[in-house]
Design an enzyme around this catalytic site. Structure first.
Site, PDB file in Angstrom:
ATOM      1  N   SER A 140     -24.337  12.349  16.130  1.00  0.00           N
ATOM      2  CA  SER A 140     -23.230  13.166  15.621  1.00  0.00           C
ATOM      3  C   SER A 140     -23.402  14.541  16.243  1.00  0.00           C
ATOM      4  O   SER A 140     -24.502  14.888  16.699  1.00  0.00           O
ATOM      5  CB  SER A 140     -23.353  13.275  14.096  1.00  0.00           C
ATOM      6  OG  SER A 140     -22.632  14.388  13.618  1.00  0.00           O
ATOM      7  N   TYR A 153     -28.139  15.060   6.394  1.00  0.00           N
ATOM      8  CA  TYR A 153     -27.504  14.265   7.452  1.00  0.00           C
ATOM      9  C   TYR A 153     -27.856  14.837   8.836  1.00  0.00           C
ATOM     10  O   TYR A 153     -28.260  14.104   9.744  1.00  0.00           O
ATOM     11  CB  TYR A 153     -25.993  14.289   7.232  1.00  0.00           C
ATOM     12  CG  TYR A 153     -25.182  13.527   8.244  1.00  0.00           C
ATOM     13  CD1 TYR A 153     -25.270  12.139   8.342  1.00  0.00           C
ATOM     14  CD2 TYR A 153     -24.297  14.188   9.114  1.00  0.00           C
ATOM     15  CE1 TYR A 153     -24.502  11.440   9.268  1.00  0.00           C
ATOM     16  CE2 TYR A 153     -23.535  13.493  10.038  1.00  0.00           C
ATOM     17  CZ  TYR A 153     -23.637  12.125  10.107  1.00  0.00           C
ATOM     18  OH  TYR A 153     -22.885  11.421  11.028  1.00  0.00           O
TER      19      TYR A 153
HETATM   20  N1  LIG Z   1     -16.982   9.460  10.730  1.00  0.00           N
HETATM   21  C1  LIG Z   1     -17.446  10.527  11.326  1.00  0.00           C
HETATM   22  O1  LIG Z   1     -16.842  11.607  11.272  1.00  0.00           O
HETATM   23  C2  LIG Z   1     -18.734  10.446  12.123  1.00  0.00           C
HETATM   24  C3  LIG Z   1     -19.035  11.511  12.971  1.00  0.00           C
HETATM   25  C4  LIG Z   1     -20.213  11.474  13.707  1.00  0.00           C
HETATM   26  C5  LIG Z   1     -21.057  10.388  13.609  1.00  0.00           C
HETATM   27  N2  LIG Z   1     -20.738   9.351  12.773  1.00  0.00           N
HETATM   28  C6  LIG Z   1     -21.687   8.239  12.695  1.00  0.00           C
HETATM   29  O2  LIG Z   1     -21.018   7.031  12.971  1.00  0.00           O
HETATM   30  C7  LIG Z   1     -21.719   5.955  12.370  1.00  0.00           C
HETATM   31  C8  LIG Z   1     -20.736   5.058  11.661  1.00  0.00           C
HETATM   32  O3  LIG Z   1     -20.137   5.771  10.603  1.00  0.00           O
HETATM   33  P1  LIG Z   1     -18.593   5.652  10.191  1.00  0.00           P
HETATM   34  O4  LIG Z   1     -18.034   7.017  10.253  1.00  0.00           O
HETATM   35  O5  LIG Z   1     -17.954   4.548  10.931  1.00  0.00           O
HETATM   36  O6  LIG Z   1     -18.746   5.333   8.641  1.00  0.00           O
HETATM   37  P2  LIG Z   1     -18.510   4.029   7.752  1.00  0.00           P
HETATM   38  O7  LIG Z   1     -17.138   3.504   7.967  1.00  0.00           O
HETATM   39  O8  LIG Z   1     -18.938   4.425   6.383  1.00  0.00           O
HETATM   40  O9  LIG Z   1     -19.522   2.977   8.383  1.00  0.00           O
HETATM   41  C9  LIG Z   1     -20.891   2.991   8.112  1.00  0.00           C
HETATM   42  C10 LIG Z   1     -21.429   1.612   8.403  1.00  0.00           C
HETATM   43  O10 LIG Z   1     -22.839   1.630   8.212  1.00  0.00           O
HETATM   44  C11 LIG Z   1     -23.154   0.518   7.382  1.00  0.00           C
HETATM   45  N3  LIG Z   1     -24.411   0.707   6.664  1.00  0.00           N
HETATM   46  C12 LIG Z   1     -24.735   1.632   5.733  1.00  0.00           C
HETATM   47  N4  LIG Z   1     -25.988   1.422   5.300  1.00  0.00           N
HETATM   48  C13 LIG Z   1     -26.465   0.345   5.980  1.00  0.00           C
HETATM   49  C14 LIG Z   1     -27.684  -0.363   5.989  1.00  0.00           C
HETATM   50  N5  LIG Z   1     -28.711  -0.042   5.186  1.00  0.00           N
HETATM   51  N6  LIG Z   1     -27.815  -1.424   6.838  1.00  0.00           N
HETATM   52  C15 LIG Z   1     -26.798  -1.789   7.648  1.00  0.00           C
HETATM   53  N7  LIG Z   1     -25.603  -1.180   7.660  1.00  0.00           N
HETATM   54  C16 LIG Z   1     -25.453  -0.113   6.841  1.00  0.00           C
HETATM   55  C17 LIG Z   1     -21.971   0.350   6.459  1.00  0.00           C
HETATM   56  O11 LIG Z   1     -22.004  -0.950   5.915  1.00  0.00           O
HETATM   57  P3  LIG Z   1     -21.477  -1.283   4.412  1.00  0.00           P
HETATM   58  O12 LIG Z   1     -19.966  -1.352   4.528  1.00  0.00           O
HETATM   59  O13 LIG Z   1     -22.112  -2.578   4.098  1.00  0.00           O
HETATM   60  O14 LIG Z   1     -21.928  -0.155   3.532  1.00  0.00           O
HETATM   61  C18 LIG Z   1     -20.847   0.559   7.461  1.00  0.00           C
HETATM   62  O15 LIG Z   1     -20.618  -0.621   8.190  1.00  0.00           O
HETATM   63  C19 LIG Z   1     -22.771   6.592  11.447  1.00  0.00           C
HETATM   64  O16 LIG Z   1     -24.026   6.559  12.066  1.00  0.00           O
HETATM   65  C20 LIG Z   1     -22.279   8.029  11.314  1.00  0.00           C
HETATM   66  O17 LIG Z   1     -23.325   8.919  11.056  1.00  0.00           O
HETATM   67  C21 LIG Z   1     -19.586   9.365  12.036  1.00  0.00           C
END
Ligand SMILES: NC(=O)c1ccc[n+]([C@@H]2O[C@H](COP(=O)([O-])OP(=O)(O)OC[C@H]3O[C@@H](n4cnc5c(N)ncnc54)[C@H](OP(=O)(O)O)[C@@H]3O)[C@@H](O)[C@H]2O)c1
Length: 291
Positions: A140, A153
């Protein structure tokens, strides 16, 4: 979860956290671009939703904090064609004032975003070495520049970036490459999940601390709402992931989104003390922006 009948010409990629957001978008984009996708999920519902992607996407049960599930996933993938790419995407976002964060919540943040990513990487490396494959770490912009009130985070993403840089150099002789993706705000469920956690934490906080940080907690909840509504599409991040997996010369870092580029620039040119004030002012401005 049944195995697909993959086309052997398709390179296989494992994506962790493929149930929603960036992981789900990446599964779709990578199938469209000719990869065979192993989509890591934690529930049967999530697996069922991924079936719409067709025979080139195979859901696989994978909680990144569960050593037995990680080992089982490695065995399944090894016996079904091997692996070219690993996308360490699973993550949660814990935000809270550092004075008030329960250490167990900080441990959980690291357990998933840092130890989970490394555990899956360790298990998959024997397969990736055979194909001289690629690892993509979803960090991120918070992994470059830590903003106030998202310290847990940001710390996890800084740790992930350090592991990724060290790993890339360690793997140089193996031909396995490591790329880091650094998105800004992306429109995914992570914001709502994080806000829910933040509200619960606020409610459970010591009353004196709650009173001290009440304005900042309210501000961060507003900021989460804004980012949830105005973030870029997750497919933009999926594009960067696809590039990291398929380019002849992938970049080591992909900064995705205008806000991320601005923050990286602030991190590199604005002196620390001015930056502290600027970041607080930016958050306040975002929170006060009309819907
Ligand atoms: N959205 C943003 O603005 C943003 C910005 C920068 C970086 N990111 C990064 O992008 C990545 C994906 O996030 P997202 O934004 O797409 O959020 P999201 O829709 O909440 O997705 C998170 C994913 O991680 C899974 N997860 C959580 N805990 C887990 C575990 N213990 N084992 C396996 N899977 C697990 C969740 O599965 P469940 O559905 O089963 O909980 C979900 O599939 C993250 O690393 C986040 O830090 C996001």
């Amino acid at each position: 979860m049944a195995s697909a009948s993959p086309n052997p010409a398709r390179r296989a990629v494992l994506i962790t956290g493929a149930s929603s957001g960036i992981g789900a978008a990446s599964a779709r984009v990578l199938v469209e671009r000719g990869f065979r996708v192993w989509a890591g999920v934690r529930s049967a519902d999530a697996a069922a939703r991924l079936h719409e992607l067709g025979e080139h996407c195979t859901p696989i049960v994978l909680d990144v904090t569960d050593a037995a599930q990680i080992a089982a996933a490695a065995t399944t993938i090894a016996s079904d064609g091997g692996l070219y790419g690993l996308v360490n995407n699973a993550g949660i976002a814990v935000g809270a004032p550092l004075e008030a964060i329960p250490l167990d919540a900080l441990r959980e943040q690291f357990e998933i975003n840092v130890f989970g990513a490394l555990a899956v990487t360790q298990a998959m490396l024997p397969l990736l070495r055979r194909t001289r494959g690629r690892i993509v770490m979803i960090s991120s912009v918070q992994g470059r520049l830590a903003a106030p009130f998202v310290g847990p985070y940001a710390a996890s993403k800084h740790a992930l970036e350090a592991l990724s840089d060290a790993l890339r150099a360690e793997l140089l002789p193996s031909g396995v490459d490591v790329a880091i993706v650094e998105p800004g705000a992306v429109k995914t469920p992570i914001w709502e999940r994080s806000a829910k956690f933040g509200s619960a934490l606020g409610d459970a906080m010591d009353p004196e601390l709650r009173a001290r940080y009440a304005d900042e907690i309210a501000m961060m909840l507003r900021v989460s709402e804004k980012f949830a509504a105005r973030g870029i599409a997750p497919e933009r991040v999926a594009d960067a992931i696809a590039h990291a997996l398929s380019a002849r010369k992938p970049r080591t870092r992909y900064v995705v989104g205008f806000d991320a580029k601005v923050r990286v620039a602030i991190g590199s040119i604005v002196p620390d003390r001015a930056r502290d004030r600027l970041l607080r002012a930016m958050l306040k401005r975002i929170a006060l922006r009309p819907d």
